[in-house]
Design a protein around this motif. Structure first.
Motif, PDB file in Angstrom:
ATOM      1  N   MET A   1       0.848  -1.196   0.000  1.00 41.38           N
ATOM      2  CA  MET A   1       0.000   0.000   0.000  1.00 41.38           C
ATOM      3  C   MET A   1       0.881   1.244   0.000  1.00 41.38           C
ATOM      4  O   MET A   1       2.096   1.168   0.231  1.00 41.38           O
ATOM      5  N   LEU A   2       0.274   2.383  -0.270  1.00 42.31           N
ATOM      6  CA  LEU A   2       1.017   3.632  -0.236  1.00 42.31           C
ATOM      7  C   LEU A   2       1.499   3.901   1.198  1.00 42.31           C
ATOM      8  O   LEU A   2       0.813   3.571   2.162  1.00 42.31           O
ATOM      9  N   PRO A   3       2.681   4.491   1.342  1.00 39.82           N
ATOM     10  CA  PRO A   3       3.210   4.708   2.694  1.00 39.82           C
ATOM     11  C   PRO A   3       2.415   5.754   3.469  1.00 39.82           C
ATOM     12  O   PRO A   3       2.290   6.907   3.037  1.00 39.82           O
ATOM     13  N   LEU A   4       1.892   5.347   4.613  1.00 33.30           N
ATOM     14  CA  LEU A   4       1.163   6.261   5.504  1.00 33.30           C
ATOM     15  C   LEU A   4       2.186   6.941   6.409  1.00 33.30           C
ATOM     16  O   LEU A   4       2.332   6.624   7.585  1.00 33.30           O
ATOM     17  N   PHE A   5       2.876   7.892   5.846  1.00 34.99           N
ATOM     18  CA  PHE A   5       4.038   8.492   6.490  1.00 34.99           C
ATOM     19  C   PHE A   5       3.694   9.311   7.721  1.00 34.99           C
ATOM     20  O   PHE A   5       4.569   9.591   8.547  1.00 34.99           O
ATOM     21  N   ASP A   6       2.442   9.702   7.868  1.00 34.05           N
ATOM     22  CA  ASP A   6       2.039  10.469   9.046  1.00 34.05           C
ATOM     23  C   ASP A   6       1.327   9.601  10.084  1.00 34.05           C
ATOM     24  O   ASP A   6       0.812  10.118  11.071  1.00 34.05           O
ATOM     25  N   GLN A   7       1.312   8.283   9.850  1.00 28.57           N
ATOM     26  CA  GLN A   7       0.614   7.386  10.768  1.00 28.57           C
ATOM     27  C   GLN A   7       1.454   6.218  11.268  1.00 28.57           C
ATOM     28  O   GLN A   7       1.096   5.590  12.265  1.00 28.57           O
ATOM     29  N   SER A   8       2.528   5.892  10.585  1.00 23.70           N
ATOM     30  CA  SER A   8       3.334   4.743  11.007  1.00 23.70           C
ATOM     31  C   SER A   8       4.804   5.014  10.740  1.00 23.70           C
ATOM     32  O   SER A   8       5.167   5.692   9.770  1.00 23.70           O
ATOM     33  N   ALA A   9       5.652   4.465  11.606  1.00 28.73           N
ATOM     34  CA  ALA A   9       7.093   4.658  11.458  1.00 28.73           C
ATOM     35  C   ALA A   9       7.610   3.983  10.188  1.00 28.73           C
ATOM     36  O   ALA A   9       8.481   4.520   9.507  1.00 28.73           O
ATOM     37  N   GLY A  10       7.064   2.797   9.861  1.00 29.50           N
ATOM     38  CA  GLY A  10       7.487   2.121   8.648  1.00 29.50           C
ATOM     39  C   GLY A  10       7.120   2.903   7.398  1.00 29.50           C
ATOM     40  O   GLY A  10       7.901   2.988   6.448  1.00 29.50           O
ATOM     41  N   GLY A  11       5.913   3.485   7.407  1.00 26.27           N
ATOM     42  CA  GLY A  11       5.500   4.315   6.286  1.00 26.27           C
ATOM     43  C   GLY A  11       6.344   5.568   6.160  1.00 26.27           C
ATOM     44  O   GLY A  11       6.693   6.000   5.051  1.00 26.27           O
ATOM     45  N   LEU A  12       6.694   6.152   7.293  1.00 24.14           N
ATOM     46  CA  LEU A  12       7.545   7.346   7.267  1.00 24.14           C
ATOM     47  C   LEU A  12       8.936   7.008   6.761  1.00 24.14           C
ATOM     48  O   LEU A  12       9.524   7.777   5.981  1.00 24.14           O
ATOM     49  N   LEU A 255      -5.617  11.092  22.702  1.00 23.79           N
ATOM     50  CA  LEU A 255      -5.935  12.065  21.654  1.00 23.79           C
ATOM     51  C   LEU A 255      -6.153  11.422  20.293  1.00 23.79           C
ATOM     52  O   LEU A 255      -6.740  12.042  19.416  1.00 23.79           O
ATOM     53  N   GLY A 256      -5.655  10.207  20.080  1.00 25.11           N
ATOM     54  CA  GLY A 256      -5.773   9.580  18.770  1.00 25.11           C
ATOM     55  C   GLY A 256      -4.850  10.232  17.764  1.00 25.11           C
ATOM     56  O   GLY A 256      -3.769  10.734  18.094  1.00 25.11           O
ATOM     57  N   TYR A 257      -5.281  10.236  16.512  1.00 25.16           N
ATOM     58  CA  TYR A 257      -4.449  10.771  15.421  1.00 25.16           C
ATOM     59  C   TYR A 257      -4.363  12.289  15.507  1.00 25.16           C
ATOM     60  O   TYR A 257      -5.377  12.980  15.611  1.00 25.16           O
ATOM     61  N   VAL A 258      -3.149  12.801  15.456  1.00 27.44           N
ATOM     62  CA  VAL A 258      -2.898  14.242  15.442  1.00 27.44           C
ATOM     63  C   VAL A 258      -2.058  14.538  14.199  1.00 27.44           C
ATOM     64  O   VAL A 258      -0.936  14.025  14.070  1.00 27.44           O
ATOM     65  N   PRO A 259      -2.563  15.324  13.247  1.00 30.46           N
ATOM     66  CA  PRO A 259      -1.841  15.542  11.988  1.00 30.46           C
ATOM     67  C   PRO A 259      -0.454  16.148  12.165  1.00 30.46           C
ATOM     68  O   PRO A 259       0.484  15.789  11.457  1.00 30.46           O
ATOM     69  N   ASP A 260      -0.313  17.079  13.085  1.00 25.78           N
ATOM     70  CA  ASP A 260       0.963  17.746  13.304  1.00 25.78           C
ATOM     71  C   ASP A 260       1.316  17.632  14.784  1.00 25.78           C
ATOM     72  O   ASP A 260       0.698  18.286  15.634  1.00 25.78           O
ATOM     73  N   VAL A 261       2.322  16.820  15.095  1.00 22.18           N
ATOM     74  CA  VAL A 261       2.672  16.594  16.500  1.00 22.18           C
ATOM     75  C   VAL A 261       3.733  17.569  16.998  1.00 22.18           C
ATOM     76  O   VAL A 261       4.071  17.550  18.185  1.00 22.18           O
ATOM     77  N   ALA A 262       4.245  18.423  16.123  1.00 18.39           N
ATOM     78  CA  ALA A 262       5.311  19.338  16.539  1.00 18.39           C
ATOM     79  C   ALA A 262       4.914  20.192  17.749  1.00 18.39           C
ATOM     80  O   ALA A 262       5.716  20.331  18.684  1.00 18.39           O
ATOM     81  N   PRO A 263       3.713  20.785  17.784  1.00 13.67           N
ATOM     82  CA  PRO A 263       3.354  21.565  18.979  1.00 13.67           C
ATOM     83  C   PRO A 263       3.345  20.740  20.262  1.00 13.67           C
ATOM     84  O   PRO A 263       3.683  21.258  21.336  1.00 13.67           O
ATOM     85  N   LEU A 264       2.995  19.463  20.163  1.00 14.70           N
ATOM     86  CA  LEU A 264       3.020  18.598  21.342  1.00 14.70           C
ATOM     87  C   LEU A 264       4.456  18.322  21.788  1.00 14.70           C
ATOM     88  O   LEU A 264       4.760  18.304  22.984  1.00 14.70           O
ATOM     89  N   LEU A 265       5.340  18.117  20.834  1.00 14.45           N
ATOM     90  CA  LEU A 265       6.741  17.892  21.164  1.00 14.45           C
ATOM     91  C   LEU A 265       7.375  19.130  21.782  1.00 14.45           C
ATOM     92  O   LEU A 265       8.329  19.029  22.563  1.00 14.45           O
ATOM     93  N   GLU A 266       6.852  20.292  21.443  1.00 18.02           N
ATOM     94  CA  GLU A 266       7.398  21.550  21.955  1.00 18.02           C
ATOM     95  C   GLU A 266       6.829  21.931  23.318  1.00 18.02           C
ATOM     96  O   GLU A 266       7.391  22.791  24.001  1.00 18.02           O
ATOM     97  N   SER A 267       5.726  21.326  23.712  1.00 19.46           N
ATOM     98  CA  SER A 267       5.059  21.770  24.942  1.00 19.46           C
ATOM     99  C   SER A 267       5.124  20.765  26.082  1.00 19.46           C
ATOM    100  O   SER A 267       4.851  21.115  27.230  1.00 19.46           O
ATOM    101  N   HIS A 268       5.478  19.513  25.796  1.00 18.43           N
ATOM    102  CA  HIS A 268       5.506  18.502  26.852  1.00 18.43           C
ATOM    103  C   HIS A 268       6.877  18.402  27.499  1.00 18.43           C
ATOM    104  O   HIS A 268       7.899  18.770  26.915  1.00 18.43           O
ATOM    105  N   ARG A 269       6.879  17.899  28.704  1.00 18.00           N
ATOM    106  CA  ARG A 269       8.099  17.846  29.515  1.00 18.00           C
ATOM    107  C   ARG A 269       8.876  16.542  29.307  1.00 18.00           C
ATOM    108  O   ARG A 269      10.111  16.535  29.321  1.00 18.00           O
TER     109      ARG A 269
END
Length: 366
Positions: A1-12, A255-269
């Motif tokens: 299948m097409l790579p689900l790059f925003d949903q799985s590490a293998g696809g990315l 939270l389930g699927y989050v399209p852009d996780v960058a804000p979460l990576l920037e705000s969590h400890r």
């Protein structure tokens, strides 16, 4: 299948390697083992399929073919002119390699293990004490060994899995091709503005469901008793009902699927990787470290990236030790700053786009 790059590490991983091959000047055609109409999840909708296909075209892919029949026709028409066939994942390689050998007599065949699936299954069997699964793991391992023996070049995601495969197939030609981790251009947010815990992982990948269930059941009560105001957020596509049910526990948010996780990576400890089984390199760990977010991981979570406990991240195997490391990072600003810097510098040195692009070019043209 097409790579689900925003949903799985293998696809990315696959999508990133396609990006780099396009940048290196390769002319690319993508073949999906799954038929268009059998593609799962978001790919089962016309808009979803078009979105991911267009993403491949922006990477330099000129055509997508779907299913064994379409791939067979394409290879019969063009196979003699192909220089390389890149096969990703063992089930794809096992299904298509004989067809490729038949129709592409001069092409180099490259097999990307992605991770050592048989090893991952064997570890799961150990944790679950599951003898039928252990037998399935042995069958899977045999398939992967056969793929490595048959390919002209096999790519392993880290040195540990290269060594493990060479022990089983010493005649195979195997190179290490790590994952790429995008390094943000800006410095990460400081510790002062951060709080709470973060887990990121797609839940089609079974080790992630086991990891969060173990964490919430065995580790979270210890953390929560010491830090009663802290929140732990679970992020990832396709959460099962069991994962969703974890949100009923105090302080747990799914939270389930989050399209852009960058804000979460920037705000969590703290980022957590409480994996009890798995294989390969853990995208969630590398992603967090690349963003300067310190990680607490199990040995399985930390493997494959030459990470050093206490310098790049914190590692614990048992529940109490894991909880203690989390509490330390929640309370100790100086420890947080040291790990944030150490982890980010390690990722930039070893796994940045520039570093892996150069390595990929050497391997494919060598």
């Amino acid at each position: 299948m097409l790579p689900l790059f925003d949903q799985s590490a293998g696809g990315l991983r696959l999508k990133t390697l396609i990006d780099l091959m396009g940048e290196l000047g390769w002319k690319l055609v993508f073949g999906s083992l799954a038929l268009r109409e059998e593609s799962p999840g978001i790919l089962s909708t016309p808009s979803g399929l078009a979105s991911y296909e267009n993403a491949l075209r922006r990477s330099g892919v000129t055509r997508c073919v779907f299913g064994v029949d379409e791939i067979s026709v394409y290879l019969k028409e063009t196979g003699r002119g192909l220089d390389m066939v890149f096969l990703s994942f063992p089930h794809v390689t096992n299904a298509l390699l004989p067809l490729v050998r038949t129709h592409c007599p001069v092409a180099s065949i490259v097999y990307d293990m992605v991770d050592f699936h048989g090893l991952r299954m064997s570890r799961q069997a150990d944790v679950e004490k599951n003898e039928p699964l252990r037998k399935e793991a042995e069958k899977q391992r045999a398939i992967e060994v056969a793929c490595a023996r048959s390919a002209d070049l096999t790519l392993a995601i880290n040195e540990e899995e290269r060594a493990a495969m060479l022990a089983l197939a010493p005649e195979a030609v195997i190179e290490v091709m790590p994952n790429v981790f995008h390094m943000p251009e800006h410095a990460p947010a400081g510790v002062e503005a951060r709080k709470d815990l973060l887990f990121i992982g797609g839940f089609w990948h079974k080790p992630n469901g086991d990891a969060v269930a173990w964490f919430v059941d065995r580790i979270w009560p210890l953390v929560r008793s010491a830090e009663p105001d802290v929140i732990s957020r679970i992020v990832g596509s396709n959460p099962s009902n069991e994962v969703l049910a974890l949100g009923a526990q105090p302080g747990i948010e799914v939270l389930g699927y989050v399209p852009d996780v960058a804000p979460l990576l920037e705000s969590h400890r703290v980022s957590i990787a409480p994996l009890r089984w798995g294989a390969g390199t853990k995208g969630k760990v590398g992603q967090a470290l690349s963003h300067g977010l310190p990680v607490v991981a199990t040995p399985i979570g930390a493997e494959g990236m030459a990470l050093r406990d206490g310098e790049h991240l914190l590692v614990a195997e048992d529940e109490r030790g894991f909880a203690q490391h989390v509490i330390e990072l929640l309370r100790d600003d100086e420890l947080w700053r040291r790990l944030s810097l150490g982890g980010r510098e390690h990722m930039a040195t070893m796994f940045s786009t520039h570093v892996i692009k150069h390595k990929l070019d050497e391997v494919l043209r060598g």
